[in-house]
Design a protein around this motif. Structure first.
Motif, PDB file in Angstrom:
ATOM      1  N   LEU A  76       1.145 -55.601  52.129  1.00 38.35           N
ATOM      2  CA  LEU A  76       2.484 -55.360  51.591  1.00 38.35           C
ATOM      3  C   LEU A  76       2.865 -56.426  50.581  1.00 38.35           C
ATOM      4  N   HIS A  77       2.590 -57.680  50.896  1.00 39.70           N
ATOM      5  CA  HIS A  77       3.032 -58.780  50.041  1.00 39.70           C
ATOM      6  C   HIS A  77       2.176 -58.941  48.794  1.00 39.70           C
ATOM      7  N   ARG A  78       1.096 -58.179  48.685  1.00 38.97           N
ATOM      8  CA  ARG A  78       0.361 -58.136  47.418  1.00 38.97           C
ATOM      9  C   ARG A  78       1.134 -57.376  46.350  1.00 38.97           C
ATOM     10  N   LEU A  79       2.232 -56.737  46.747  1.00 41.58           N
ATOM     11  CA  LEU A  79       3.116 -56.112  45.761  1.00 41.58           C
ATOM     12  C   LEU A  79       3.643 -57.130  44.758  1.00 41.58           C
ATOM     13  N   VAL A  80       3.572 -58.412  45.106  1.00 39.83           N
ATOM     14  CA  VAL A  80       4.077 -59.428  44.186  1.00 39.83           C
ATOM     15  C   VAL A  80       3.326 -59.389  42.862  1.00 39.83           C
ATOM     16  N   TYR A  81       2.059 -58.958  42.883  1.00 39.57           N
ATOM     17  CA  TYR A  81       1.295 -58.869  41.639  1.00 39.57           C
ATOM     18  C   TYR A  81       1.864 -57.781  40.732  1.00 39.57           C
ATOM     19  N   ALA A  82       2.169 -56.626  41.316  1.00 43.33           N
ATOM     20  CA  ALA A  82       2.787 -55.544  40.541  1.00 43.33           C
ATOM     21  C   ALA A  82       4.176 -55.946  40.059  1.00 43.33           C
ATOM     22  N   ILE A  83       4.904 -56.654  40.907  1.00 45.83           N
ATOM     23  CA  ILE A  83       6.250 -57.108  40.540  1.00 45.83           C
ATOM     24  C   ILE A  83       6.182 -58.054  39.344  1.00 45.83           C
ATOM     25  N   ALA A  84       5.209 -58.959  39.347  1.00 43.78           N
ATOM     26  CA  ALA A  84       5.065 -59.892  38.232  1.00 43.78           C
ATOM     27  C   ALA A  84       4.770 -59.147  36.933  1.00 43.78           C
ATOM     28  N   LEU A 129      11.711 -64.766  36.669  1.00 45.46           N
ATOM     29  CA  LEU A 129      10.331 -64.729  36.188  1.00 45.46           C
ATOM     30  C   LEU A 129       9.652 -66.082  36.379  1.00 45.46           C
ATOM     31  N   ARG A 130      10.378 -67.163  36.175  1.00 45.23           N
ATOM     32  CA  ARG A 130       9.794 -68.489  36.367  1.00 45.23           C
ATOM     33  C   ARG A 130       9.420 -68.736  37.826  1.00 45.23           C
ATOM     34  N   PHE A 131      10.298 -68.342  38.735  1.00 39.91           N
ATOM     35  CA  PHE A 131       9.985 -68.523  40.153  1.00 39.91           C
ATOM     36  C   PHE A 131       8.814 -67.629  40.567  1.00 39.91           C
ATOM     37  N   LEU A 132       8.690 -66.459  39.965  1.00 36.40           N
ATOM     38  CA  LEU A 132       7.517 -65.625  40.221  1.00 36.40           C
ATOM     39  C   LEU A 132       6.236 -66.356  39.824  1.00 36.40           C
ATOM     40  N   CYS A 133       6.253 -66.992  38.671  1.00 37.32           N
ATOM     41  CA  CYS A 133       5.084 -67.762  38.220  1.00 37.32           C
ATOM     42  C   CYS A 133       4.799 -68.915  39.174  1.00 37.32           C
ATOM     43  N   ILE A 134       5.836 -69.585  39.643  1.00 35.70           N
ATOM     44  CA  ILE A 134       5.652 -70.707  40.573  1.00 35.70           C
ATOM     45  C   ILE A 134       5.048 -70.224  41.876  1.00 35.70           C
ATOM     46  N   PRO A 176      14.323 -47.779  29.118  1.00 37.08           N
ATOM     47  CA  PRO A 176      13.144 -47.997  29.966  1.00 37.08           C
ATOM     48  C   PRO A 176      13.019 -49.432  30.466  1.00 37.08           C
ATOM     49  N   PHE A 177      13.380 -50.417  29.652  1.00 34.63           N
ATOM     50  CA  PHE A 177      13.224 -51.797  30.091  1.00 34.63           C
ATOM     51  C   PHE A 177      14.134 -52.104  31.280  1.00 34.63           C
ATOM     52  N   ALA A 178      15.322 -51.487  31.312  1.00 34.52           N
ATOM     53  CA  ALA A 178      16.222 -51.677  32.445  1.00 34.52           C
ATOM     54  C   ALA A 178      15.658 -50.994  33.691  1.00 34.52           C
ATOM     55  N   LEU A 179      15.061 -49.825  33.524  1.00 36.99           N
ATOM     56  CA  LEU A 179      14.470 -49.106  34.650  1.00 36.99           C
ATOM     57  C   LEU A 179      13.298 -49.884  35.243  1.00 36.99           C
ATOM     58  N   VAL A 180      12.459 -50.452  34.395  1.00 37.10           N
ATOM     59  CA  VAL A 180      11.320 -51.247  34.862  1.00 37.10           C
ATOM     60  C   VAL A 180      11.805 -52.479  35.630  1.00 37.10           C
ATOM     61  N   GLY A 181      12.817 -53.144  35.106  1.00 37.08           N
ATOM     62  CA  GLY A 181      13.370 -54.297  35.801  1.00 37.08           C
ATOM     63  C   GLY A 181      13.963 -53.921  37.149  1.00 37.08           C
ATOM     64  N   PHE A 182      14.643 -52.775  37.200  1.00 41.71           N
ATOM     65  CA  PHE A 182      15.223 -52.318  38.466  1.00 41.71           C
ATOM     66  C   PHE A 182      14.131 -51.987  39.470  1.00 41.71           C
ATOM     67  N   LEU A 183      13.033 -51.383  39.007  1.00 44.08           N
ATOM     68  CA  LEU A 183      11.915 -51.067  39.887  1.00 44.08           C
ATOM     69  C   LEU A 183      11.315 -52.346  40.475  1.00 44.08           C
ATOM     70  N   ALA A 184      11.170 -53.376  39.648  1.00 39.91           N
ATOM     71  CA  ALA A 184      10.662 -54.661  40.157  1.00 39.91           C
ATOM     72  C   ALA A 184      11.603 -55.231  41.217  1.00 39.91           C
ATOM     73  N   PHE A 185      12.898 -55.109  40.994  1.00 38.67           N
ATOM     74  CA  PHE A 185      13.891 -55.585  41.961  1.00 38.67           C
ATOM     75  C   PHE A 185      13.772 -54.819  43.283  1.00 38.67           C
ATOM     76  N   VAL A 186      13.619 -53.493  43.203  1.00 38.30           N
ATOM     77  CA  VAL A 186      13.488 -52.677  44.415  1.00 38.30           C
ATOM     78  C   VAL A 186      12.237 -53.061  45.204  1.00 38.30           C
TER      79      VAL A 186
END
Length: 207
Positions: free
Chosen positions: A137-145, A39-44, A102-112
């Motif tokens: 494609l790389h705007r997916l980073v916003y959804a991932i965050a 999460l920290r590297f995502l913010c960076i 659900p929190f594990a599923l959301v985290g896995f979705l972000a990883f995928v």
């Protein structure tokens, strides 16, 4: 130098593992640590573009890809720590846990969602896809965050600890808000087109 600095958290866990300084529950330390650093590297990564625009240091853009790959690297470590230390590398147990929590599923979705970004992080992929499609494609980073933040919130909600969640929410919300504000500023005014059509010929050029 940046490449080595990004490896400091991993070096700390390796050092702690050899010296027995990972706390009473080393598995939880590694699992929580890898998630926090993802999460920290995502913010960076998200701060690079606004910082480049505000400072005019275009050289900062060269670091964004490296930092993005470290987001993926620490997310892989986080998932491996979960699959190994929590689930014992049992695929059936992983699937059952994802369906139950659900929190594990959301985290896995972000990883995928991070996988295609990492897989297209080299110059040849940009040329093959075209810059416009690559950027979309790389705007997916916003959804991932946002998914990463939701994953962290749900995980901490079970322990009623929201202080650190609030910090990440303010940082990520602010960085995404800056992007939205700049996009709205760059959008053409709806009144601009009628004015242009009704404009009188120029007396200087005669056009």
């Amino acid at each position: 130098m940046l490449w080595l600095l990004c490896l400091v958290p991993l070096a700390g866990w390796i050092w702690g593992g050899f010296h027995g300084s990972l706390g009473a529950n080393p598995a939880e330390t590694i699992l929580r640590g890898t998630g926090s650093w993802t999460l920290r590297f995502l913010c960076i990564v998200l701060v690079v573009t606004p910082l480049r625009q505000w400072t005019g240091l275009n050289a900062l853009a060269r670091w964004r890809r490296l930092l993005g790959l470290y987001v993926f690297f620490y997310s892989v470590l986080h998932f491996l720590a979960y699959a190994w230390l929590d689930m014992g590398f049992d695929p059936a147990a992983v699937v059952k846990d994802l369906a139950k929590r659900p929190f594990a599923l959301v985290g896995f979705l972000a990883f995928v969602l991070l996988v295609p970004l990492a897989a297209t992080s080299f110059n040849r992929a940009i040329k093959a896809m075209g810059a416009a499609r690559w950027q979309r494609l790389h705007r997916l980073v916003y959804a991932i965050a946002l998914l990463g933040l939701l994953h962290f919130f749900w995980m901490r909600a079970s322990k009623h600890r929201y202080d650190e969640v609030l910090v990440y929410a303010v940082v990520i919300g602010g960085l995404l808000g800056v992007r939205l504000w700049r996009r709205l500023q760059a959008a053409p005014s709806p009144r601009a087109a009628p004015v242009a059509r009704n404009a009188q010929p120029s007396r200087v050029t005669g056009s």
